[in-house]
Structures are given as structure tokens and as C-alpha cells.
Design a protein around this motif. Structure first.
Motif, mmCIF file in Angstrom:
data_model
loop_
_atom_site.group_PDB
_atom_site.id
_atom_site.type_symbol
_atom_site.label_atom_id
_atom_site.label_comp_id
_atom_site.label_asym_id
_atom_site.label_seq_id
_atom_site.Cartn_x
_atom_site.Cartn_y
_atom_site.Cartn_z
ATOM 1 N N HIS A 119 26.951 -57.438 72.277
ATOM 2 C CA HIS A 119 25.796 -56.996 73.053
ATOM 3 C C HIS A 119 24.645 -56.619 72.129
ATOM 4 O O HIS A 119 24.838 -56.335 70.940
ATOM 5 C CB HIS A 119 26.177 -55.811 73.947
ATOM 6 N N ARG A 121 21.826 -54.723 70.168
ATOM 7 C CA ARG A 121 21.644 -53.398 69.591
ATOM 8 C C ARG A 121 20.226 -53.269 69.057
ATOM 9 O O ARG A 121 19.527 -54.266 68.892
ATOM 10 C CB ARG A 121 22.660 -53.166 68.465
ATOM 11 N N ASP A 122 19.808 -52.037 68.759
ATOM 12 C CA ASP A 122 18.451 -51.803 68.272
ATOM 13 C C ASP A 122 18.276 -52.376 66.871
ATOM 14 O O ASP A 122 19.211 -52.384 66.065
ATOM 15 C CB ASP A 122 18.146 -50.303 68.243
ATOM 16 N N GLN A 214 20.766 -55.951 61.946
ATOM 17 C CA GLN A 214 22.027 -56.019 62.672
ATOM 18 C C GLN A 214 22.514 -57.460 62.548
ATOM 19 O O GLN A 214 21.806 -58.395 62.920
ATOM 20 C CB GLN A 214 21.827 -55.662 64.153
ATOM 21 N N TYR A 216 25.092 -60.483 63.374
ATOM 22 C CA TYR A 216 26.058 -61.014 64.339
ATOM 23 C C TYR A 216 26.561 -62.356 63.813
ATOM 24 O O TYR A 216 25.760 -63.201 63.408
ATOM 25 C CB TYR A 216 25.410 -61.239 65.710
ATOM 26 N N ASP A 239 29.077 -51.055 59.875
ATOM 27 C CA ASP A 239 28.593 -50.645 61.192
ATOM 28 C C ASP A 239 27.428 -51.500 61.675
ATOM 29 O O ASP A 239 26.959 -51.336 62.803
ATOM 30 C CB ASP A 239 28.197 -49.162 61.190
ATOM 31 N N ARG A 240 26.959 -52.425 60.829
ATOM 32 C CA ARG A 240 25.903 -53.364 61.228
ATOM 33 C C ARG A 240 26.409 -54.800 61.286
ATOM 34 O O ARG A 240 25.617 -55.726 61.424
ATOM 35 C CB ARG A 240 24.714 -53.272 60.259
ATOM 36 N N HIS A 242 28.725 -57.430 63.361
ATOM 37 C CA HIS A 242 29.261 -57.564 64.713
ATOM 38 C C HIS A 242 29.845 -58.961 64.901
ATOM 39 O O HIS A 242 29.133 -59.961 64.775
ATOM 40 C CB HIS A 242 28.167 -57.293 65.743
#
Length: 253
Positions: A119, A121-122, A214, A216, A239-240, A242
């Protein structure tokens, strides 16, 4: 929809699958840009409440009792259509039928969407797609396009060769429409790569990575395993980073 497309009631579970929560969806377009890859456009009989990055179980009556997960390649559309990108894998039965046998007018069934962890994220986004892993990441791009908020997005579309880049027209339209988006084709085994970049998906992604991104990653299992190992070692904060959560390849009835 025409009267002939209207369901007479909630559909029976397809051929003994035991699922009563599925929605029939008519294939309205079937494009096969590559030998083993197809782009299917479906029109569900009732709107599919999916979000970009989610996965949907798909069933064809050609293979009773078998369901496979696919991520829509689009954010929700006004007309309710859903686009799926399918690659026929050598040992796959459902994927092979969806690519080589299914035709416009045929009915598939879609189960309830599930979250995969992809999903939005900022922050700025670095999206790394291998093969049909492009689908959920393109949906995230469409989600950003629906409500631009100043973020920058880089999408790496990686394949072995130029002919494996199966969705170039849609990618070019996105690139031309949005100045905050940069699409980078990457070919690992094509000596004629220019103006695309040469290298595997993760190597090319690290050239474009910025500390605040972020990140992905979506693609074949081997690519995901490599990403889990390589990217944190290269400085991508865990944590960044995904990746899609594993989904059972077959859904029991």
C-alpha cells in the motif's frame, strides 16, 4: 452493461470450489503483447472494492477448484474494469489458460481482494518491477496520479530483453502525462539496451536510490529473495523496503 450481462442472482460457486464470495467478471479485452504474457481487461458484474497493491484470487472454469492470485494493474476506474497482467509459467495450468486460451466474452470469477503490504506510504517512491511484477506498482503510480501531492516517483521496469517489456504504450502515456514520474526501462541481457539502462533490476534501482525513498520491489521469487539480501546491505533501510507478502499459490475451495 447490456441485459444479457446482468446476473440473475448471486452466482453459484464455480464448479465445486465451495466459494460463495466470488464475483463473475467478463473478459472484455485480451491482448497478448508477448508470447507468454497477456493483458486481460475484466468487467465484474459488481464493482470490485480493490485498492492499489492488493491481490485478487482468480478462477477460470477451465480448471475447476483452482484459484490463483493476481494484482490488478490499475487503480479503481470509473467504469469498474480491472486489468490483470498474466505470465504463463512453465508448470502453470491456470496461468497458461489465461494467456493462451481465454478469450473476450468468457467469464472468470474474482474473489475478495487481500492486502499484500504494497500500500502507498508517505514520501518519494522508488518502484522496482520485474516482469509482471509491474502490475501492482503501476497501480500505485495511478493512485498517485489521481491525487498528486508533490512526491517524486521513479519506476524501474526491468526485463531480460526489450521484447520482454510488454506494456510500453501504457508506460509511455504515464511518463508523458506526469512530470513527477520517471520511468526507467532496464534490460539485463540486451546488448541494444540504449536508451534504456543495462543491468538487472536491483543494480539499476540502486543507481537511482535516494536515502529518503520508500522502496517497493515486486517480481519473481528469486528477485524478491535477492532484494531482501542485497538492498539492506546496500543501505536501503529495512523500514523503507516493501515487498509483497507471500500468498498461497492455490486457494482451496
Amino acid at each position: 452493461m447490456s441485459a444479457a450481462d446482468q446476473p440473475s442472482g448471486w452466482p453459484l460457486p464455480p464448479d465445486g470450489t465451495g466459494r460463495c464470495d466470488s464475483v463473475p467478471a467478463r473478459v472484455v479485452d485480451h491482448d497478448r503483447p508477448c508470447t507468454a504474457t497477456a493483458i486481460l481487461t475484466l468487467r465484474p458484474w459488481s464493482r470490485l472494492a480493490h485498492r492499489p497493491g492488493q491481490a485478487v484470487p482468480v478462477h477460470t472454469a477451465r480448471h475447476p477448484g483452482r484459484w490463483r492470485w493476481y494484482s490488478p494493474a490499475n487503480a479503481p476506474r470509473p467504469d469498474g474494469t480491472v486489468e490483470l497482467h498474466v505470465r504463463a509459467v512453465p508448470t502453470g495450468t491456470v496461468s497458461a489458460s489465461l494467456v493462451h486460451q481465454v478469450r473476450p466474452g468468457e467469464l472468470l470469477h474474482l474473489g475478495p481482494p487481500r492486502d499484500t503490504g504494497l500500500h502507498l506510504r508517505d514520501g518519494d517512491l522508488l518502484l522496482v518491477a520485474g516482469g509482471t511484477g509491474l502490475a501492482p506498482l503501476r497501480a500505485l503510480v495511478e493512485q498517485v496520479a489521481a491525487a498528486p501531492d508533490g512526491r517524486r516517483v521513479i519506476l524501474i521496469a526491468a526485463t531480460r530483453t526489450f521484447t520482454g517489456l510488454y506494456d510500453p504504450i501504457a508506460l509511455d502515456k504515464l511518463q508523458q502525462a506526469h512530470d513527477w514520474l520517471t520511468i526507467v526501462p532496464a534490460f539485463s541481457d540486451d546488448p541494444q539496451a540504449a536508451p534504456a539502462e543495462r543491468g538487472d533490476a536491483l543494480t539499476v534501482a540502486l543507481r537511482h536510490h535516494r536515502p529518503h525513498d520508500q522502496v517497493y520491489v515486486c517480481g519473481p521469487p528469486a528477485m524478491l529473495d535477492d532484494a531482501r539480501r542485497r538492498l539492506p546491505l546496500a543501505g536501503v533501510p529495512e523500514d523503507r523496503l516493501h515487498l509483497p507478502a507471500p500468498m498461497a499459490p492455490e486457494i482451496p475451495g
